[in-house]
Motif scaffolding. Structure first.
Motif, PDB file in Angstrom:
ATOM      1  N   LYS A 326      30.773  -3.914 -41.321  1.00  0.00           N
ATOM      2  CA  LYS A 326      30.825  -3.482 -39.931  1.00  0.00           C
ATOM      3  C   LYS A 326      31.300  -2.039 -39.776  1.00  0.00           C
ATOM      4  O   LYS A 326      30.940  -1.366 -38.808  1.00  0.00           O
ATOM      5  CB  LYS A 326      31.686  -4.440 -39.115  1.00  0.00           C
ATOM      6  N   ALA A 327      32.095  -1.546 -40.705  1.00  0.00           N
ATOM      7  CA  ALA A 327      32.547  -0.157 -40.622  1.00  0.00           C
ATOM      8  C   ALA A 327      31.362   0.794 -40.770  1.00  0.00           C
ATOM      9  O   ALA A 327      31.244   1.784 -40.037  1.00  0.00           O
ATOM     10  CB  ALA A 327      33.602   0.125 -41.694  1.00  0.00           C
ATOM     11  N   THR A 328      30.482   0.491 -41.710  1.00  0.00           N
ATOM     12  CA  THR A 328      29.272   1.311 -41.865  1.00  0.00           C
ATOM     13  C   THR A 328      28.352   1.149 -40.659  1.00  0.00           C
ATOM     14  O   THR A 328      27.775   2.124 -40.163  1.00  0.00           O
ATOM     15  CB  THR A 328      28.528   0.924 -43.155  1.00  0.00           C
ATOM     16  N   ALA A 329      28.212  -0.083 -40.206  1.00  0.00           N
ATOM     17  CA  ALA A 329      27.360  -0.329 -39.042  1.00  0.00           C
ATOM     18  C   ALA A 329      27.852   0.464 -37.835  1.00  0.00           C
ATOM     19  O   ALA A 329      27.049   1.030 -37.081  1.00  0.00           O
ATOM     20  CB  ALA A 329      27.346  -1.828 -38.722  1.00  0.00           C
ATOM     21  N   PHE A 330      29.159   0.538 -37.661  1.00  0.00           N
ATOM     22  CA  PHE A 330      29.741   1.290 -36.553  1.00  0.00           C
ATOM     23  C   PHE A 330      29.424   2.783 -36.665  1.00  0.00           C
ATOM     24  O   PHE A 330      29.052   3.431 -35.680  1.00  0.00           O
ATOM     25  CB  PHE A 330      31.256   1.062 -36.526  1.00  0.00           C
TER      26      PHE A 330
END
Length: 428
Positions: A326-330
């Motif tokens: 999710k950090a990359t997705a964000f």
């Protein structure tokens, strides 16, 4: 980019956006939400899921991201160009709790449904987006029950096309526009048309009429039924009376976006409500008879000085609650919203940006003269109901307003039956 290129892109990309972007899709099943607290700090490869990339904007952006993020590469999963199939594909993978659909492209009318089922990651806490540079209505389109679940990516709004050789100044109110209908009658052409066939475009046009008069279809919670109101009656009555009085030509009951565009280009209409994609086509199509004789303006309102309300179009990007990174997705969401990416969207794909400052960019306005008008439209736009029951809502609006336009129901009967159908769906 040359004007001819913009015309082709607009015809392919924005027709897809306007038509596919305005489709409610199926109702979907239940899937059960994932853990919104997992993977918040995790980085790694992700997959981005979107409909067919007709205008070739996604692949160059993914290549650019991958070149600077070798350990967090994005894989593009391309869906079909059919909005209902895109919707059902997402539903299937959410129900399967598929962690490989990390970031998904979400039509503005799907947010409530997907969020209510626990499939979208709330954009709060560590994943809170900076919306300060965005047009406010686009942010509302990604918000459900006071929480943001989707990040605005591209937008769209309705505008009024008019024959400036017949009416030198665009009408700013419905009353003024209807007075101008005498000019159309004298010329033997239709006065006004929008999208009145029984499909999603009808929901758009009816919602605009209702919202312009201060009415709503459902409350902010997406569930409370509010459509059986005096304000909604005024809005729907305006369209019904337009058909009765011949101010809206009888054939407009069959119009989707393209039929209206073709009628306007053929010189058969004085006023047309449509999306921005029409601008370049009306200027460059070989068969267009209005290349040098049409203008654009915000949709007319009911009071002087206040534009009409457009239904908001467009697409947002959301993080799947099942994503493991999710950090990359964000970070990818922020990349999609960056000014550089947004500028690429509008120049490469003629897709309306969500960053407000781009609408005042002199270079962009010289290429796309409708931008300032479109900004006014989007600033005054209202999303169609952000509701978990949207498919049922749009069906109720279409079925009953269409019956009223045809004269099969009175406006009072149509609104009462519309409210009842929405109430039944929300209670279920």
């Amino acid at each position: 980019m040359k004007a001819a290129r913009l015309s082709v892109v607009a015809g392919v990309a924005l027709v897809g956006l306007a038509l596919a972007g305005c489709t409610g899709g199926g109702s979907g099943g239940s899937g059960g939400g994932g853990d919104a607290n997992s993977g918040l700090d995790s980085k790694g490869p992700i997959t981005y899921v979107q409909g067919k990339d007709n205008s070739n904007v996604v692949r160059p952006l993914v290549d650019k991201w991958n070149a600077s993020h070798p350990d967090e590469k994005v894989t593009f999963k391309e869906q079909t160009d059919k909005a209902d199939q895109q919707h059902d594909d997402l539903v299937q993978h959410f129900q399967a709790k598929d962690s490989n659909y990390d970031v998904v492209d979400v039509d503005v009318v799907w947010t409530g449904e997907f969020a209510a089922k626990g499939w979208l990651q709330p954009l709060t806490g560590k994943l809170k987006m900076d919306n300060s540079k965005l047009l406010e209505p686009t942010v509302k389109s990604g918000t459900y029950n006071g929480t943001q679940y989707a990040a605005p990516q591209t937008s769209d709004g309705g505008i009024l096309y008019y024959r400036k050789d017949l009416v030198p100044e665009a009408p700013t109110t419905w009353e003024a526009m209807l007075k101008d209908c005498d000019i159309a009658k004298a010329k033997g052409i239709g006065c006004y048309a929008g999208q009145f066939a029984q499909y999603e475009g009808l929901t758009v046009n009816v919602a605009e009429a209702i919202n312009t008069d201060g009415g709503t279809i459902v409350g902010e919670d997406g569930k409370k039924v509010t459509v059986d109101s005096p304000e909604a009656k005024k809005g729907l009555s305006r369209l019904v009376d337009g058909f009765k009085n011949g101010q809206i030509p009888a054939e407009a009951i069959t119009y989707q976006e393209e039929q209206g565009r073709q009628a306007f280009e053929a010189g058969k209409l004085m006023f047309l409500r449509n999306w921005p994609y029409v601008y370049n086509l009306a200027k460059t199509d070989g068969e267009s008879t209005v290349k040098d004789t049409f203008g654009i303006a915000p949709l007319p309102g009911v009071t002087e000085g206040k534009p009409g309300v457009s239904s908001l179009g467009g697409h947002n990007a959301a993080i799947s609650v099942y994503s493991k990174h999710k950090a990359t997705a964000f970070e990818f969401l922020k990349f999609l919203q960056s000014e550089e990416t947004q500028k690429f969207f509008v120049t490469q794909g003629s897709l309306a940006p969500v960053v407000a400052s781009l609408y005042d960019d002199a270079q962009l306005n010289s290429q796309l003269p409708y931008l300032s008008t479109l900004k006014t439209s989007i600033e005054n736009a209202v999303p169609r109901p952000v509701s978990p029951f949207y498919p049922a809502i749009t069906k109720a609006v279409q079925d009953n307003s269409y019956a009223a336009l045809k004269g099969d129901k009175t406006v009072d009967e149509a609104l009462k039956d519309m409210a009842s159908a929405i109430q039944t769906a929300s209670a279920g």
